[in-house]
Design an enzyme around this catalytic site. Structure first.
Site, PDB file in Angstrom:
ATOM      1  N   ASP A  68      24.847  20.579  53.964  1.00 34.25           N
ATOM      2  CA  ASP A  68      24.957  20.105  52.583  1.00 34.25           C
ATOM      3  C   ASP A  68      24.788  21.219  51.555  1.00 34.25           C
ATOM      4  OD1 ASP A  68      22.269  20.449  53.141  1.00 34.25           O
ATOM      5  OD2 ASP A  68      21.764  18.338  53.018  1.00 34.25           O
ATOM      6  N   ASN A  88      12.437   9.823  52.741  1.00 35.40           N
ATOM      7  CA  ASN A  88      12.981   8.458  52.804  1.00 35.40           C
ATOM      8  C   ASN A  88      13.866   8.251  54.044  1.00 35.40           C
ATOM      9  OD1 ASN A  88      15.291   9.871  52.164  1.00 35.40           O
ATOM     10  ND2 ASN A  88      15.599   8.969  50.149  1.00 35.40           N
ATOM     11  N   HIS A 104      16.302  10.295  55.034  1.00 29.96           N
ATOM     12  CA  HIS A 104      17.674  10.787  54.955  1.00 29.96           C
ATOM     13  C   HIS A 104      17.911  11.953  55.914  1.00 29.96           C
ATOM     14  CE1 HIS A 104      16.765  13.573  51.245  1.00 29.96           C
ATOM     15  NE2 HIS A 104      16.819  14.323  52.317  1.00 29.96           N
ATOM     16  N   GLU A 114      21.637   9.358  51.922  1.00 31.61           N
ATOM     17  CA  GLU A 114      20.503   8.587  51.415  1.00 31.61           C
ATOM     18  C   GLU A 114      20.492   7.174  52.013  1.00 31.61           C
ATOM     19  OE1 GLU A 114      18.297  10.092  49.923  1.00 31.61           O
ATOM     20  OE2 GLU A 114      18.945  11.307  48.227  1.00 31.61           O
TER      21      GLU A 114
HETATM   22  C1  GLP Z   1      16.724  17.944  51.641  1.00 31.19           C
HETATM   23  C2  GLP Z   1      17.925  18.308  52.527  1.00 31.19           C
HETATM   24  C3  GLP Z   1      17.747  17.834  53.930  1.00 31.19           C
HETATM   25  C4  GLP Z   1      16.359  18.191  54.390  1.00 31.19           C
HETATM   26  C5  GLP Z   1      15.349  17.384  53.613  1.00 31.19           C
HETATM   27  C6  GLP Z   1      13.920  17.730  53.943  1.00 31.19           C
HETATM   28  O1  GLP Z   1      16.981  16.935  50.749  1.00 31.19           O
HETATM   29  N1  GLP Z   1      19.162  17.851  52.053  1.00 31.19           N
HETATM   30  O2  GLP Z   1      18.744  18.387  54.765  1.00 31.19           O
HETATM   31  O3  GLP Z   1      16.220  17.908  55.750  1.00 31.19           O
HETATM   32  O4  GLP Z   1      15.551  17.505  52.237  1.00 31.19           O
HETATM   33  O5  GLP Z   1      13.515  18.886  53.284  1.00 31.19           O
HETATM   34  P1  GLP Z   1      12.252  19.693  53.691  1.00 31.19           P
HETATM   35  O6  GLP Z   1      12.571  20.290  55.024  1.00 31.19           O
HETATM   36  O7  GLP Z   1      12.085  20.747  52.643  1.00 31.19           O
HETATM   37  O8  GLP Z   1      11.122  18.744  53.766  1.00 31.19           O
END
Ligand code: GLP
Length: 233
Positions: free
Chosen positions: A62, A128, A130, A135
């Protein structure tokens, strides 16, 4: 799903690295990669190693809409800093947050994924539930698409920006259908903030309200969780 519990993110990164080396021995050539703080301990293991990745292709999950690769909050910048600048790949794909025609761009990204089927996909988990930026409520049939970020995601990711108002409201994300095509998936989650999402992913019903729960329907999924993230299992 195979669940591996570890003490902390550092140990988790080492476990992921061992799985990665096994995957390379089995012929992995295309990696699906994630950003966020979760995979950093794994990327650190990779960059410290003597592995040669110059014949591998990577495809990232992403990117924020509106940020280009020179912006230090962009996921392209993140990947360069944590992995690609230290460990050159043959080719690296990250969605282009500055694409002028987003509708065309998402189709092109799907084509890239079709032409380079992902052997080994790294996933983090949103609070959440995702995966990528898919989402809650996202249909499981969706491929690469433009996402309106959930308010909770904007808040969770605000720590990477100066102000919450600077967090882009949209992102380009591989879809759940694209992610599910990967041959092997490795999900990592650290910290108590992820405990509910981890429980839902592993023990909850398979529902689009918790996108990661669909991973229960796949065999080749390994989940690496630290003690805090596993605390509600
Ligand atoms: C973001 C990314 C995800 C990631 C998630 C968790 O929104 N789009 O790909 O896995 O958040 O982030 P973190 O690893 O910083 O907790």
């Amino acid at each position: 799903m195979k669940i591996i519990k570890v003490k902390d993110p550092q140990e988790g990164g080492k476990v992921a690295f061992e799985l990665f080396k096994e995957a390379l021995l089995k012929g992995t050539k295309v990696l699906g990669l994630a950003t966020g703080s979760t995979p950093v301990s794994f990327y650190n293991e990779v960059t410290r190693s003597n592995l040669d990745l110059s014949d591998l292709t990577s495809i990232n999950l992403d990117e924020y809409v509106g940020l280009d690769g020179t912006s230090d909050q962009s996921y392209r910048y993140f990947m360069q800093k944590h992995l690609f600048d230290k460990k050159p790949f043959k080719e690296t794909y990250v969605p282009n947050g500055k694409a002028t025609n987003l509708n065309e761009f998402v189709k092109e990204y799907d084509k890239i994924i079709d032409e380079h089927p992902i052997d080994w996909q790294v996933l983090g988990l949103g609070q959440n539930g995702h995966i990528g930026f898919n989402e809650p409520g996202t249909p499981t049939t969706i491929t690469t698409h433009v996402v309106n970020l959930a308010e909770s995601t904007i808040k969770a990711n605000a720590r990477m920006f100066e102000n919450e108002s600077d967090v882009p409201r949209q992102a380009i994300s591989m879809g759940i259908a694209s992610i599910m095509k990967s041959k092997q998936l490795v999900v990592m989650a650290w910290g108590v903030e992820k405990a509910d999402a981890v429980k839902g992913m592993i023990e909850g019903p398979v529902t689009i309200e918790l996108p990661a729960s669909i991973l229960q329907t796949r065999d080749n999924v390994t989940v690496i969780v630290d003690e805090a993230a596993a605390s509600k299992l």
